[in-house]
Design an enzyme around this catalytic site. Sequence first.
Site, PDB file in Angstrom:
ATOM      1  N   GLY A  16       0.776  -1.229   0.000  1.00 48.72           N
ATOM      2  CA  GLY A  16       0.000   0.000   0.000  1.00 48.72           C
ATOM      3  C   GLY A  16       0.808   1.280   0.000  1.00 48.72           C
ATOM      4  CD  GLN A  17       4.902  -0.124   0.753  1.00 48.97           C
ATOM      5  OE1 GLN A  17       4.191  -0.659  -0.064  1.00 48.97           O
ATOM      6  NE2 GLN A  17       5.592  -0.815   1.633  1.00 48.97           N
ATOM      7  CD  GLU A  18       1.802   9.332  -2.025  1.00 53.74           C
ATOM      8  OE1 GLU A  18       1.370  10.265  -2.718  1.00 53.74           O
ATOM      9  OE2 GLU A  18       2.321   9.482  -0.909  1.00 53.74           O
ATOM     10  CE  LYS A  19       8.504   2.125  -3.097  1.00 53.80           C
ATOM     11  NZ  LYS A  19       9.906   2.139  -2.819  1.00 53.80           N
ATOM     12  CG  LEU A  20       4.386  -0.435  -4.023  1.00 52.09           C
ATOM     13  CD1 LEU A  20       4.373  -1.486  -2.936  1.00 52.09           C
ATOM     14  CD2 LEU A  20       5.146  -0.944  -5.239  1.00 52.09           C
TER      15      LEU A  20
END
Length: 128
Positions: free
Chosen positions: A79-83
């Site tokens: 769920g990281q922003e880059k993913l």
Amino acid sequence: MGTTMGKNGGHFLDALPSQATLHVVMLGLDSAGKTTALYRLKFDQYLNTVPTIGFNCEKIQGTAGRAKGIHFLIWDVGGQEKLRPLWRSYTRCTDGILFVVDSVDVERMEEAKMELLRMAKCPDNQRQ
């Protein structure tokens, strides 16, 4: 606490096939508890987890209630922003989306809401 659907008030699990494997993707902000929930379902215990870079995938068989005997292939996506732009490729051709929210993290509730709405509005995720 049951969720119902349809005119007859049937439970949504009544519509699930008993023999097929259902493909489900689990999404949510980073540190929302997706991996913890996945392994709680799989192993019926809490495990220490690390941030997911990419995804985890587990096949889980329902053991109780209306889900008994149904197989779920659950994809837990980071769920990281880059993913998050990659979520769309995991949600195509799935039978369901679980969106996990950390109810204690009130500071990020609006961010979670926006991401959920973005996924719900994606044409690939609209029921035909």
